[in-house]
Structure formats: structure tokens, C-alpha cells
Design a protein around this motif. Structure first.
Motif, short mmCIF file in Angstrom:
data_model
loop_
_atom_site.label_atom_id
_atom_site.label_comp_id
_atom_site.label_asym_id
_atom_site.label_seq_id
_atom_site.Cartn_x
_atom_site.Cartn_y
_atom_site.Cartn_z
N GLY A 1 0.83 -0.90 -0.17
CA GLY A 1 0.28 -0.16 0.17
C GLY A 1 0.89 1.26 0.09
O GLY A 1 0.32 2.22 -0.01
N LYS A 2 2.09 0.97 -0.26
CA LYS A 2 2.48 2.40 -0.57
C LYS A 2 2.99 3.13 -1.47
O LYS A 2 2.79 2.31 -2.83
CB LYS A 2 4.38 1.87 0.55
N ARG B 1 1.34 2.40 -11.23
CA ARG B 1 1.25 1.13 -11.72
C ARG B 1 1.09 0.81 -10.50
O ARG B 1 1.43 0.76 -9.56
CB ARG B 1 2.81 1.04 -11.85
N GLY B 2 0.44 -0.26 -9.98
CA GLY B 2 0.15 -0.75 -9.41
C GLY B 2 0.06 -2.41 -9.19
O GLY B 2 -0.41 -2.96 -9.66
N ASP B 3 0.60 -2.74 -7.79
CA ASP B 3 1.01 -4.13 -7.91
C ASP B 3 -1.19 -4.93 -7.55
O ASP B 3 -1.38 -4.45 -7.05
CB ASP B 3 1.37 -4.00 -6.53
N TYR C 1 -7.53 -2.89 -3.84
CA TYR C 1 -8.00 -2.10 -4.28
C TYR C 1 -8.69 -0.46 -4.01
O TYR C 1 -8.07 -0.02 -4.72
CB TYR C 1 -9.65 -2.99 -4.97
N GLN C 2 -8.53 -0.76 -2.11
CA GLN C 2 -8.81 0.60 -2.40
C GLN C 2 -7.74 1.70 -2.57
O GLN C 2 -8.22 2.63 -2.76
CB GLN C 2 -8.85 1.40 -0.84
N ASN C 3 -6.41 1.15 -1.86
CA ASN C 3 -5.39 1.65 -2.35
C ASN C 3 -5.68 2.91 -4.19
O ASN C 3 -4.57 3.91 -4.38
CB ASN C 3 -4.10 1.61 -2.69
N VAL C 4 -5.64 2.42 -4.90
CA VAL C 4 -5.24 2.47 -6.45
C VAL C 4 -6.73 2.92 -6.46
O VAL C 4 -6.93 4.62 -7.60
CB VAL C 4 -5.70 1.18 -7.26
N VAL C 5 -7.57 3.01 -6.13
CA VAL C 5 -9.08 4.38 -6.18
C VAL C 5 -8.40 4.85 -5.10
O VAL C 5 -8.50 5.82 -5.73
CB VAL C 5 -10.42 3.53 -5.59
#
Length: 134
Positions: free
Chosen positions: A67-68, A100-102, A107-111
Motif C-alpha cells: 500500500g506504499k 502502476r499498481g501491484d 483495490y482501495q489503494n488504487v481507487v
């Protein structure tokens, strides 16, 4: 006939091993420095054939599986990310951003990052994925 011992002190120093060591250390330093500059490694999700979205002045936002958040390989918080993107958008209104999302991140981190980009009215947006191998 008797041979006399030379009483002169030995004053030559063999520096060849020292130079070998210096060259090896220099090569190790060069290899390690270039290996550390390549960015943050993330496990990208798979997708179908997509064209490359990277441009020379593209801003890269990376979200790790923990989540970093990283802005061009520099760790930032969500607030710092907003501040830096505002500054860059003021200079370049059509600021292209690549996220660039792992694949293992929540999913909330990307959102959260995508919502921030929407708040800043950044429309040049791309999501990086790996090419699907068939």
C-alpha cells in the motif's frame, strides 16, 4: 670468492595488488549504483495487448503490495502526492500520469489514487499492466 650481502633497504613497493583491489571495488560500485536506480519492483497484473502509454515527461505513480505510494520512485503519502501533482499540473496542464499498481495490493489503494487524480482534473491517465503471454 665471497659474495657480500646487499645492505640497502628494500624500498620498492608492489602496488599491483592494491590497484587490482581498487579496480574491483570500482566495478562493484558501478554495478550496484546502476542496479539501485531502476525503480520500484511491483508485480503488475496481466492484460491483453495494449500500446505503451509512457511519454518522456510522464509522471509514474507506483502502489506496492503493502500500500506504499511512490511518485517517480520517491515514497510519498497521499497528501504529499496531491501537493506535488498540483505543482506539476500548474507547470504542465496536460500532465500525463501512469499508475502502476501491484496486483496484490488492496483495490482501495488504487481507487484512492485514481480519486485524487480525478479531483486534480488529470485526464491524461494510463494504467500499466503486463502483456498477456499466450
Amino acid at each position: 670468492m665471497q659474495m657480500q650481502a646487499d645492505d640497502k633497504p628494500y624500498d620498492d613497493i608492489n602496488i599491483t595488488p592494491m590497484l587490482d583491489l581498487a579496480y574491483v571495488l570500482l566495478i562493484i560500485f558501478i554495478v550496484m549504483t546502476t542496479a539501485a536506480v531502476q525503480g520500484i519492483k511491483v508485480n503488475l497484473p496481466k492484460a491483453s495487448d495494449t500500446p505503451s502509454l509512457a511519454k518522456p515527461k510522464t509522471v509514474a505513480i507506483t502502489i506496492t503490495d503493502g500500500g506504499k505510494i511512490f511518485l517517480d520512485a520517491v515514497p510519498v503519502t497521499l497528501d504529499e502526492l496531491a501537493q506535488k501533482l498540483r505543482q506539476r499540473k500548474a507547470v504542465e496542464p496536460d500532465l500525463p500520469v501512469v499508475v502502476r499498481g501491484d496486483g496484490a495490493t488492496q483495490y482501495q489503494n488504487v481507487v484512492d489514487v485514481l480519486a485524487l487524480l480525478a479531483q486534480l482534473n488529470i485526464t491524461q491517465l494510463g494504467l500499466v499492466t503486463q502483456r498477456l503471454v499466450q
